[in-house]
Write a protein that holds these residues in place. Structure first.
Motif, PDB file in Angstrom:
ATOM      1  N   ASP A   1      -0.794   0.223 -14.025  1.00  0.00           N
ATOM      2  CA  ASP A   1      -1.421   0.820 -12.842  1.00  0.00           C
ATOM      3  C   ASP A   1      -1.915   2.223 -13.185  1.00  0.00           C
TER       4      ASP A   1
ATOM      5  N   ASP B   1      -2.044   6.311  -2.461  1.00  0.00           N
ATOM      6  CA  ASP B   1      -3.148   6.035  -1.530  1.00  0.00           C
ATOM      7  C   ASP B   1      -4.202   5.170  -2.204  1.00  0.00           C
ATOM      8  N   ASP B   2      -4.606   5.582  -3.408  1.00  0.00           N
ATOM      9  CA  ASP B   2      -5.655   4.843  -4.141  1.00  0.00           C
ATOM     10  C   ASP B   2      -5.208   3.426  -4.473  1.00  0.00           C
ATOM     11  N   LEU B   3      -3.939   3.279  -4.816  1.00  0.00           N
ATOM     12  CA  LEU B   3      -3.434   1.946  -5.206  1.00  0.00           C
ATOM     13  C   LEU B   3      -3.101   1.096  -3.978  1.00  0.00           C
ATOM     14  N   GLY B   4      -3.009   1.756  -2.825  1.00  0.00           N
ATOM     15  CA  GLY B   4      -2.619   1.036  -1.609  1.00  0.00           C
ATOM     16  C   GLY B   4      -1.151   0.633  -1.624  1.00  0.00           C
ATOM     17  N   VAL B   5      -0.337   1.514  -2.219  1.00  0.00           N
ATOM     18  CA  VAL B   5       1.107   1.238  -2.324  1.00  0.00           C
ATOM     19  C   VAL B   5       1.847   2.239  -1.432  1.00  0.00           C
ATOM     20  N   PRO B   6       2.830   1.795  -0.638  1.00  0.00           N
ATOM     21  CA  PRO B   6       3.542   2.767   0.215  1.00  0.00           C
ATOM     22  C   PRO B   6       4.547   3.591  -0.590  1.00  0.00           C
TER      23      PRO B   6
END
Ligand SMILES: Cc1cc2nc3c(=O)[nH]c(=O)nc-3n(C[C@H](O)[C@H](O)[C@H](O)COP(=O)(O)OP(=O)(O)OC[C@H]3O[C@@H](n4cnc5c(N)ncnc54)[C@H](O)[C@@H]3O)c2cc1C
Length: 556
Positions: free
Chosen positions: A10, A401-406
């Motif tokens: 990632d 945010d960019d990866l869409g991971v909390p």
């Protein structure tokens, strides 16, 4: 090239100084799969060359950087808890040579002047210390400041100049082993995210169509496909960006040097505190007790040579003369110097601003993905050792945010390495040692030494050492099995890794040819070095010590 030959991550983090390591730990704690690489050892760049202060940055009050002071004092307080094994309170004394001086200059600086002469009288220092107490209140760990007059000052530190008018004392903190703390951040990250990897002595070679090639020393090149790249290469940031195909001018570094003095009388007068003082040219210098020696620093000289940085004769002369001016009751000479080091601050490019006034705040600009480079690159600019966690959290939030991971966990209360379950009161310490005596069979005096050096990891090391470990030649506080444990557990590649970063043997001025040869031979046994490799490690160490640390050892 087939896709099977490419490793997918990632995030690729380039540079394992404290900022890269901090981001690595934070992202790993959120379950993100990361690779961190460093062309040298972990924490061997600027992060190995600071004044070793974990501080709020009293002097940033002058430049009006109040956000930075608030953040730094909070981070200092957190590190005193989360890394209590390596970060300790440091009483700090400011000798003051006038009453009213500096107020006009300070106002000019606050109003944006970038060249105001520096000189700070008692009134100004008193106001600064009161503000510092105010900012340090969040998660406070240490007492507030106090001021005493000339008579008390000279009674406390008899060697001080008779020009002294007052002495202000406040509390900051010091990190005893910054290089070790960087390694511990990386190891914590690896534990939290099993798919992540960390490679020291591994250089980024180039980038094509989104595939980055990295070259581990002595191994096969690897091809990495990251979704995001974090450039945490400190003073090398623009060079690494160039390798990735980006033309940036982010960094305007300044060099700072330090020397360590073997000076028992100076240590007696310091009596455990740091002196934070103004040199004749108005620059702030410091001298503090460190590993049984006196650490003196630092300078602030524009420089773009991170690979060859070393303390010069002129800098040494400046340090010694400044100490003579402050402490005329003591003698200072070059033959007291047992070790020297220097590093480049990765400050933002700030043309025309006096080096001492360039902001120490951090920023992380992102160069967006392009057709030929389908990943964005975020460069970590500036900052201080002290603020790495806050900086890392800010960068991690943007990456998540960019990866869409909390975000799963905050790092504010996350202990680091051997700081986990560290006993903090005298009673807790005694109880910890007593329990460890029972489970490891080691002597309590030995456990106390190991606890101070490694935090609660001391337990594993003591068990590895057994009841009667062999003392290391010329450094009897260390044992052969302690080094054996480090070699097996702490990713040592070169002899300099263990002598200069995993242990304080180098910086504390304890290296002798005998000791280095013995550690080379222990390393050869554990790491399967040939005798030719053992000799070349000693030769490389000798060159490094002479060129970068002013230490000339003859290995014969
Ligand atoms: C003299 C001095 C005194 C200081 N004193 C203090 C202090 O007392 N307190 C404080 O809070 N801060 C202090 N600082 C500031 C602090 O040390 C730095 O802000 C901090 O260490 C910067 O860390 P970093 O991770 O950004 O950079 P670095 O530690 O330099 O890490 C960058 C890493 O990138 C690696 N790298 C470079 N090129 C490549 C490549 N091509 N491929 C792979 N890896 C690469 C390097 O080997 C290096 O390890 C001081 C700094 C200096 C110079």
């Amino acid at each position: 090239m087939t896709d099977a030959e490419i490793d997918h991550f990632d995030v690729l983090i380039i540079g394992a100084g404290v900022n890269g390591a901090g981001v690595f730990r934070d992202l790993c704690a959120q379950g993100v799969k990361c690779l961190i690489v460093d062309k040298g050892d972990f924490g061997s760049g600027t992060s190995a060359a600071p004044s070793r202060l974990i501080h709020g940055g009293l002097k940033y009050l002058e430049t009006g950087e109040l956000r930075l002071v608030a953040e730094s004092t909070y981070e200092r307080n957190l590190l005193l808890k989360n890394a209590a094994h390596l970060v300790r309170p440091l009483p700090t004394a400011i000798p003051i040579l006038s009453w009213g001086k500096g107020v006009t200059a300070a106002l000019r600086t606050l109003l944006g002047s970038t060249t105001a002469p520096r000189s700070r009288g008692a009134l100004l220092v008193k106001a600064g210390l009161a503000m510092y107490d105010f900012y340090g209140a969040r998660a406070r760990q240490m007492p507030k400041h106090r001021m005493v007059g000339a008579r008390r000052a000279r009674a406390e530190i008899p060697a001080l100049t008779p020009r002294i008018k007052a002495l202000g004392t406040y509390y900051d903190a010091t990190v005893t082993a910054p290089e070790r703390l960087v390694l511990e951040l990386i190891q914590d990250g690896l534990k939290a995210s099993p798919g992540s990897e960390a490679m020291n002595w591994c250089t980024v070679m180039g980038q094509s169509q989104g595939v980055v090639s990295v070259g581990p020393e002595g191994g096969e090149n690897r091809r990495i496909k990251p979704r995001i790249v974090i450039n945490a290469a400190g003073p090398w940031i623009d060079r690494v960006n160039a390798v990735l195909g980006l033309d940036s001018r982010y960094i305007g570094g300044t060099k700072g040097s330090h020397v360590l003095l073997d000076h028992p009388e100076l240590l007696r007068q310091l009596n455990g505190r740091m002196l934070y003082f103004e040199a004749d040219d108005g620059r702030i210098l410091l001298v503090l007790p460190f590993q049984g020696k006196a650490l003196v620093g630092s300078t602030d000289i524009p420089s773009d040579e991170p690979d060859r940085v070393a303390c010069t004769d002129d800098e040494t002369t400046y340090f010694l003369q400044s100490l003579r001016d402050l402490l005329p009751g003591l003698a200072f000479s070059r033959d007291q110097i047992v070790y020297a080091y220097a590093g480049i601050r990765p400050l933002p490019n700030s043309d025309g601003v006096a080096p001492g006034l360039i902001s120490r705040d951090h920023s992380a600009p992102t160069d967006p993905a392009t057709g030929g480079r389908p990943f964005p690159v975020t460069s970590l600019i500036g900052g201080k050792w002290t603020t790495f966690r806050a900086f890392s959290a800010q960068v991690t939030d943007a990456v998540l945010d960019d990866l869409g991971v909390p975000r799963l966990r905050q790092t504010d209360d996350m202990p680091i390495g051997g700081g986990r379950d560290m006993p903090r009161s005298e009673e807790a310490r005694t109880a910890w040692i007593d329990a460890a005596v029972r489970t490891t069979g080691a002597r309590s005096e030995r456990l106390a030494i190991l606890l101070d050096r490694y935090g609660t990891t001391a337990h594993d090391i003591a068990r590895h050492e057994g009841v009667d470990p062999v003392e290391l030649v010329d450094a009897p506080d260390f044992t052969e099995s302690e080094l054996d444990w480090i070699l097996r557990n702490e990713r040592v590649v070169h002899l300099s890794d263990i002598l200069l970063r995993r242990t304080p043997l180098g910086i504390s001025g304890q290296l002798t040819p005998r000791l280095c040869r013995r550690v080379a031979s222990i390393s050869a046994e554990v790491l399967n070095w040939t005798s030719a490799r053992e000799l070349s490690e000693l030769a490389d160490l000798s060159t490094l010590l002479a060129e970068r640390h002013g230490l000339h050892l003859d290995f014969g």
